[in-house]
Design a protein around this motif. Structure first.
Motif, PDB file in Angstrom:
ATOM      1  N   TYR A 118       3.392  -0.118   7.873  1.00  0.00           N
ATOM      2  CA  TYR A 118       3.339   0.234   6.499  1.00  0.00           C
ATOM      3  C   TYR A 118       3.371  -0.707   5.670  1.00  0.00           C
ATOM      4  CZ  TYR A 118       4.620   4.544   9.021  1.00  0.00           C
ATOM      5  OH  TYR A 118       4.698   5.487   9.725  1.00  0.00           O
ATOM      6  N   SER A 153       9.469  -1.081   0.179  1.00  0.00           N
ATOM      7  CA  SER A 153       9.541  -1.036  -1.367  1.00  0.00           C
ATOM      8  C   SER A 153      10.814  -1.232  -1.915  1.00  0.00           C
ATOM      9  CB  SER A 153       9.155   0.552  -1.950  1.00  0.00           C
ATOM     10  OG  SER A 153       9.630   1.447  -1.016  1.00  0.00           O
ATOM     11  N   TRP A 189      10.020   2.275   3.296  1.00  0.00           N
ATOM     12  CA  TRP A 189       8.780   2.433   2.863  1.00  0.00           C
ATOM     13  C   TRP A 189       7.971   3.606   2.420  1.00  0.00           C
ATOM     14  CZ3 TRP A 189      11.518   0.471   6.943  1.00  0.00           C
ATOM     15  CH2 TRP A 189      11.356  -0.858   7.330  1.00  0.00           C
ATOM     16  N   GLU A 190       7.119   3.513   1.847  1.00  0.00           N
ATOM     17  CA  GLU A 190       6.430   4.590   1.292  1.00  0.00           C
ATOM     18  C   GLU A 190       5.091   4.615   1.775  1.00  0.00           C
ATOM     19  OE1 GLU A 190       7.380   6.002  -2.540  1.00  0.00           O
ATOM     20  OE2 GLU A 190       9.009   4.536  -2.602  1.00  0.00           O
ATOM     21  N   THR A 191       4.515   5.904   1.826  1.00  0.00           N
ATOM     22  CA  THR A 191       3.053   6.283   1.892  1.00  0.00           C
ATOM     23  C   THR A 191       2.765   7.130   0.973  1.00  0.00           C
ATOM     24  OG1 THR A 191       3.070   8.041   3.605  1.00  0.00           O
ATOM     25  CG2 THR A 191       3.297   5.655   4.458  1.00  0.00           C
ATOM     26  N   THR A 251       4.758  10.290   2.507  1.00  0.00           N
ATOM     27  CA  THR A 251       5.861  10.216   3.160  1.00  0.00           C
ATOM     28  C   THR A 251       6.719   8.966   2.672  1.00  0.00           C
ATOM     29  OG1 THR A 251       4.707  11.008   5.229  1.00  0.00           O
ATOM     30  CG2 THR A 251       7.114   9.957   5.606  1.00  0.00           C
ATOM     31  N   VAL A 252       8.001   9.285   2.918  1.00  0.00           N
ATOM     32  CA  VAL A 252       9.159   8.111   2.672  1.00  0.00           C
ATOM     33  C   VAL A 252       9.667   7.790   3.893  1.00  0.00           C
ATOM     34  CG1 VAL A 252      11.231   7.416   1.524  1.00  0.00           C
ATOM     35  CG2 VAL A 252       9.687   8.905   0.319  1.00  0.00           C
ATOM     36  N   THR A 274      12.636   5.370   6.073  1.00  0.00           N
ATOM     37  CA  THR A 274      13.757   4.804   5.849  1.00  0.00           C
ATOM     38  C   THR A 274      14.184   4.167   7.281  1.00  0.00           C
ATOM     39  OG1 THR A 274      14.364   6.120   3.921  1.00  0.00           O
ATOM     40  CG2 THR A 274      16.277   4.685   4.830  1.00  0.00           C
ATOM     41  N   LYS A 324       7.215  13.316   0.943  1.00  0.00           N
ATOM     42  CA  LYS A 324       7.339  12.998  -0.478  1.00  0.00           C
ATOM     43  C   LYS A 324       7.363  14.371  -1.284  1.00  0.00           C
ATOM     44  CE  LYS A 324       5.961   8.734  -1.642  1.00  0.00           C
ATOM     45  NZ  LYS A 324       4.957   7.658  -2.354  1.00  0.00           N
TER      46      LYS A 324
END
Length: 178
Positions: A107, A111, A144-146, A149-150, A152, A172
């Motif tokens: 990913y 973030s 991480w973020e897409t 999706t988040v 963790t 998300k």
């Protein structure tokens, strides 16, 4: 020429393309029944809003998986690592770093990356971070973020409970139009 036109047609219509999954072979919004069909084996525990599966894997790490549903739509999942390294707490830290590397490779840079020290005894001794986690002195999480999706990754511990490593996936929230 025909194969080029066929390829363009299939690409344009979406036929033959691999579906984009949010996690495992699942997409956000699937029903409990659809998830159970995809997972093949039955869950060991079911509630109105969760499905629990034992003996699953997150890459090479054994885990229990809990899927969470809101209004019978898949909204999240937790991989709870089940490996207990009874001799070396440091092995849990090394596992955390391995999973951190896997998620970063997949990913990109997180973030958010957070460490919390409740007591700094081992703060300058990375080879003792596992002990720091076990004693409750250190907890760490990365995010991480897409686009949908988040993700963790968290590690924490207590002397009476041991060390817990969890990877969570959450749908998300879609912003509401004004």
């Amino acid at each position: 020429m025909f194969s080029v036109l066929l390829g363009l047609f299939l690409q344009w219509t979406g036929i033959g393309q691999q579906p984009e999954y949010d996690l495992r072979s699942l997409r956000w919004g699937m029903t409990q029944k659809e998830v159970m069909i995809t997972e093949v084996s039955p869950p060991f525990r079911t509630t109105d809003s969760t499905l629990h599966y034992r003996q699953r894997w997150f890459y090479n790490f054994p885990a229990t998986v809990r899927f969470t549903f809101v209004n019978d739509q898949l909204a999240g999942a937790l991989y709870i690592f089940t490996d207990r390294h009874h001799i070396r707490a440091q092995q849990h830290w090394e596992d955390y770093e391995t999973v951190y590397g896997i998620l970063t490779e997949r990913y990109g840079k997180p973030s958010g990356d957070y460490s919390s020290w409740n007591y700094p005894l081992y703060k300058d001794r990375k080879e003792r971070y596992g002990d720091a986690v076990l004693l409750g002195h250190l907890s760490r999480s990365s995010v991480w973020e897409t686009s949908r999706t988040v993700i963790t990754l968290e590690i924490s511990g207590k002397p009476t409970e041991g060390i817990h490593t969890v990877v969570s996936y959450a749908k998300k929230a879609v912003p509401k139009p004004e």
